[in-house]
Design an enzyme around this catalytic site. Structure first.
Site, PDB file in Angstrom:
ATOM      1  CB  SER A  44     -48.109  63.508  23.969  1.00  0.00           C
ATOM      2  OG  SER A  44     -46.604  64.006  24.565  1.00  0.00           O
TER       3      SER A  44
HETATM    4  N1  SAH Z   1     -42.463  61.093  24.528  1.00  0.00           N
HETATM    5  C1  SAH Z   1     -42.809  60.673  25.943  1.00  0.00           C
HETATM    6  C2  SAH Z   1     -43.623  61.780  26.633  1.00  0.00           C
HETATM    7  C3  SAH Z   1     -42.674  62.779  27.174  1.00  0.00           C
HETATM    8  S1  SAH Z   1     -42.997  63.642  28.599  1.00  0.00           S
HETATM    9  C4  SAH Z   1     -44.015  59.627  25.604  1.00  0.00           C
HETATM   10  O1  SAH Z   1     -44.045  59.109  24.289  1.00  0.00           O
HETATM   11  O2  SAH Z   1     -44.228  59.012  26.478  1.00  0.00           O
HETATM   12  C5  SAH Z   1     -41.650  64.694  28.562  1.00  0.00           C
HETATM   13  C6  SAH Z   1     -40.334  63.784  29.113  1.00  0.00           C
HETATM   14  O3  SAH Z   1     -39.269  64.636  29.034  1.00  0.00           O
HETATM   15  C7  SAH Z   1     -40.559  63.472  30.613  1.00  0.00           C
HETATM   16  O4  SAH Z   1     -40.464  61.879  30.708  1.00  0.00           O
HETATM   17  C8  SAH Z   1     -39.172  64.256  31.264  1.00  0.00           C
HETATM   18  O5  SAH Z   1     -38.922  63.554  32.322  1.00  0.00           O
HETATM   19  C9  SAH Z   1     -38.414  64.273  29.904  1.00  0.00           C
HETATM   20  N2  SAH Z   1     -37.501  65.518  30.245  1.00  0.00           N
HETATM   21  C10 SAH Z   1     -37.546  66.736  30.680  1.00  0.00           C
HETATM   22  N3  SAH Z   1     -36.493  67.316  30.329  1.00  0.00           N
HETATM   23  C11 SAH Z   1     -35.530  66.529  29.938  1.00  0.00           C
HETATM   24  C12 SAH Z   1     -34.220  66.744  29.545  1.00  0.00           C
HETATM   25  N4  SAH Z   1     -33.590  67.945  29.715  1.00  0.00           N
HETATM   26  N5  SAH Z   1     -33.406  65.643  29.066  1.00  0.00           N
HETATM   27  C13 SAH Z   1     -34.315  64.528  28.863  1.00  0.00           C
HETATM   28  N6  SAH Z   1     -35.475  64.407  29.208  1.00  0.00           N
HETATM   29  C14 SAH Z   1     -36.179  65.337  29.810  1.00  0.00           C
END
Ligand code: SAH
Length: 220
Positions: free
Chosen positions: A63
């Site tokens: 993000s």
């Molecule tokens: N917080 C992260 C950015 C997240 S992007 C950072 O600092 O880099 C969102 C993430 O959520 C992605 O990696 C995606 O694979 C994950 N995601 C999506 N649905 C999910 C779920 N149900 N459980 C766990 N992770 C999930």
């Protein structure tokens, strides 16, 4: 790095984060202390401290720095907090939380992203973070309740399973809405129920899972 990363992080904090209204000194300090360039792919290192999200593989993104700081501030964590993050991605948000909380749990559905995040967090000595692999839309009942829950992926509606894992006074911060366009919401657990605040417009990747979007849904 063309410039010392500390200098770049300081400029990021001043120009992108403090200038937009994030005031909590503990959050600003955590944003200064995490080397963001170590959480992005090599090819993007030189733009790690810029004002936008970046690709991290598997169609996912780290993000924008301001959003990380703003969501962290919205959690309003007490000292000694236990926190849950859903969507580990690169591990950057978890590293920021690790500087503010006693115990951080973070869940990622892609094992490869979870492993890479774990390695980065370990290399930085952030041993108060545990990375879990799985569908985070269920939360983590075995470690509940949490003082704060931060969802870094967008859900069609707030997963009730997550609300149930908050302490009284705890906050859940989550993007809610359609794929590609959501509003940030903050839910607070009170003795008599839940209080909801609808905040800024945001654009997160989808939360895929039992309490999120189906994996193959590309039409919404
Ligand atoms: N917080 C992260 C950015 C997240 S992007 C950072 O600092 O880099 C969102 C993430 O959520 C992605 O990696 C995606 O694979 C994950 N995601 C999506 N649905 C999910 C779920 N149900 N459980 C766990 N992770 C999930």
């Amino acid at each position: 790095m063309a410039q010392d990363w500390h200098t770049q992080a300081e400029r990021m904090v001043q120009e992108q984060i403090a200038a937009r209204g994030v005031r909590d000194p503990r959050v600003l300090e955590a944003m200064r202390r995490v080397p963001r360039h170590l959480f992005v792919p090599e090819a993007y290192r030189s733009s790690a401290y810029e004002d936008h999200p970046l690709p991290i593989g598997h169609g996912q993104t780290i993000s924008q720095p301001f959003i990380v700081a703003y969501m962290t501030e919205l959690l309003d964590l007490p000292p000694d907090a236990k926190v849950l993050e859903i969507g580990t991605g690169s591990g950057y948000q978890a590293a920021v939380l690790a500087h503010l909380a006693r115990e951080v749990h973070t869940i990622e559905r892609f094992p490869a992203l979870a492993e890479a995040a774990q390695r980065r967090l370990e290399a930085l000595g952030l041993d108060n973070v545990t990375v879990h692999v799985g569908d985070g839309s269920h939360g983590l009942p075995e470690h509940a309740p949490f003082d704060g829950i931060l969802v870094a992926a967008a859900a069609p509606e707030v997963p009730v399973a997550l609300l149930a894992q908050l302490v009284e006074g705890g906050h859940l911060v989550i993007p809610v809405g359609a794929r590609g366009m959501q509003r940030l919401e903050r839910w607070t657990r009170r003795a008599d129920g839940f209080h909801r605040e609808v905040l800024d417009a945001v654009a997160f990747v989808p939360l895929i899972g039992a309490h999120g979007w189906p994996e193959d849904d590309t039409h919404a």
